[in-house]
Design a protein around this motif. Structure first.
Motif, PDB file in Angstrom:
ATOM      1  N   SER A 268       0.847  -1.179   0.000  1.00  0.00           N
ATOM      2  CA  SER A 268       0.000   0.000   0.000  1.00  0.00           C
ATOM      3  C   SER A 268       0.888   1.237   0.000  1.00  0.00           C
ATOM      4  O   SER A 268       2.114   1.140  -0.072  1.00  0.00           O
ATOM      5  N   SER A 269       0.272   2.409   0.068  1.00  0.00           N
ATOM      6  CA  SER A 269       1.025   3.658   0.092  1.00  0.00           C
ATOM      7  C   SER A 269       0.735   4.426   1.365  1.00  0.00           C
ATOM      8  O   SER A 269      -0.421   4.562   1.761  1.00  0.00           O
ATOM      9  N   ARG A 270       1.777   4.951   1.976  1.00  0.00           N
ATOM     10  CA  ARG A 270       1.593   5.713   3.205  1.00  0.00           C
ATOM     11  C   ARG A 270       0.884   7.042   2.943  1.00  0.00           C
ATOM     12  O   ARG A 270       0.429   7.704   3.886  1.00  0.00           O
ATOM     13  N   ILE A 271       0.748   7.454   1.686  1.00  0.00           N
ATOM     14  CA  ILE A 271       0.051   8.690   1.346  1.00  0.00           C
ATOM     15  C   ILE A 271      -1.439   8.572   1.652  1.00  0.00           C
ATOM     16  O   ILE A 271      -2.098   9.550   1.990  1.00  0.00           O
ATOM     17  N   LEU A 301      -6.936   1.222  -1.845  1.00  0.00           N
ATOM     18  CA  LEU A 301      -7.029   1.201  -0.388  1.00  0.00           C
ATOM     19  C   LEU A 301      -5.733   1.683   0.242  1.00  0.00           C
ATOM     20  O   LEU A 301      -4.653   1.191  -0.084  1.00  0.00           O
ATOM     21  N   GLY A 302      -5.852   2.625   1.183  1.00  0.00           N
ATOM     22  CA  GLY A 302      -4.701   3.056   1.955  1.00  0.00           C
ATOM     23  C   GLY A 302      -4.307   1.988   2.956  1.00  0.00           C
ATOM     24  O   GLY A 302      -4.980   0.959   3.115  1.00  0.00           O
ATOM     25  N   PRO A 303      -3.209   2.201   3.686  1.00  0.00           N
ATOM     26  CA  PRO A 303      -2.694   1.142   4.563  1.00  0.00           C
ATOM     27  C   PRO A 303      -3.620   0.749   5.699  1.00  0.00           C
ATOM     28  O   PRO A 303      -3.676  -0.428   6.064  1.00  0.00           O
ATOM     29  N   TYR A 304      -4.366   1.713   6.259  1.00  0.00           N
ATOM     30  CA  TYR A 304      -5.251   1.375   7.382  1.00  0.00           C
ATOM     31  C   TYR A 304      -6.413   0.507   6.918  1.00  0.00           C
ATOM     32  O   TYR A 304      -6.754  -0.496   7.556  1.00  0.00           O
TER      33      TYR A 304
END
Length: 332
Positions: A268-271, A301-304
């Motif tokens: 994923s991306s931390r952005i 989807l973001g990391p969370y």
């Protein structure tokens, strides 16, 4: 005779339900669902029957996957009865974006579930809890939102569970939907949609078969991978919050490849806004390189949210192929 509309309210605690604790001088969850509704003016004029359930009384940060599984099962039973038009959940804003997403993954009914809370507790000047709860009840009762899944309603804005983020620590306007915007607003006692209802991805089963641990590793400048090694053998799955469109330092590549051979590793991306790419960059540590080494791209989807989806899939004993297929759905 049945009221025009019926809404079930589940209270979980959080800032919206907090009052001052004499022992600590700080605020703690203390108010019941009935207490919260008693502070909301003008609800009576809308002909909505309210059924109140005091489900938990904890800070948002203390909610667990077990809490959400029990809540989802309780809500499912309520909606299966067929005489409730919508659900409102009040909780702490710390975890609204996460609980809304998990509940949405499992929600298989047409009636909307509205999650809300407050940024200002009732002891502060201008508490936003009553206004947010008022808007949430109106949204839950509105037939325009049938089929919309789980939504977050705060500051008179309606956000889809997939997109909503808490983007400020203290502002009453903290909740936004980066890259998408709200799907509607509450005005003059009603719902005003500004875009189409969110696309649904099909519900996961409510039942969880096993307890799992999913890690989240955020890549940083100069990362040497030593902390990444700490996850080896200690998790059932791992999400990598990488740079940019899905990049990591070259020195992490071999460790990630070894991990991906043992457990599902999601790239994923931390952005947390925008997609992870799959085939643009080709150097060691790029998204194309990492995917070739077994990492699974998270799509939009973001990391969370990626961590939550992976957790729910692993809890239902999904294999790597099924996990990759589910994440691929979120690439569009």
């Amino acid at each position: 005779m049945r009221a025009a509309r019926t809404v079930a309210v589940y209270s979980l605690g959080g800032t919206i339900a907090m009052t001052t604790d004499a022992a600590t001088g700080g605020v703690v969850p203390a108010l019941s669902g009935h207490d919260l509704l008693a502070a909301v003016p003008n609800l009576e004029g809308h002909g909505i029957e309210l059924r109140v359930h005091d489900f938990r009384r904890v800070p948002g940060a203390s909610l667990t996957f077990d809490d959400l599984a029990e809540l989802g099962a309780a809500v499912d039973r309520t909606l299966a009865g067929g005489d409730v038009d919508g659900i409102v959940i009040t909780q702490g804003t710390d975890t609204i974006e996460e609980t809304a997403f998990v509940l949405d993954l499992h929600h298989g009914h047409e009636q909307p579930i509205i999650v809300t809370g407050a940024m200002r507790n009732p002891t502060m000047a201008g508490p936003d809890g009553p206004a947010n709860l008022y808007a949430a009840v109106l949204a839950a009762a509105d037939p325009q939102l049938r089929g919309a899944g789980v939504l977050a309603v705060l500051n008179d804005e309606i956000h889809a569970a997939r997109h909503v983020r808490k983007s400020h620590t203290t502002s009453p306007a903290a909740f936004t939907s980066p890259g998408a915007g709200p799907i509607g607003r509450i005005a003059e006692g009603g719902v005003r949609l500004t875009t189409a209802l969110p696309h649904r991805f099909g519900p996961l089963a409510q039942q969880r078969r096993r307890d799992v641990r999913v890690g989240l590793y955020t890549v940083g400048l100069g990362d040497d991978g030593e902390l990444l090694a700490a996850w080896d053998g200690r998790c059932d799955g791992l999400v990598i919050a990488a740079f940019g469109v899905g990049h990591v330092p070259q020195r992490l590549v071999e460790s990630l490849e070894r991990l991906a051979a043992r457990v599902p590793v999601i790239l994923s991306s931390r952005i947390d806004n925008g997609p992870v790419l799959t085939g643009t960059y080709g150097y060691p540590g790029s998204e194309k390189d990492l995917i070739s080494r077994g990492l699974i791209p998270s799509g939009d989807l973001g990391p969370y949210h990626a961590r939550l989806l992976l957790h729910e899939l692993l809890a239902q004993e999904a294999d790597r192929e099924a996990i990759a297929a589910k994440f691929a759905v979120f690439a569009h």
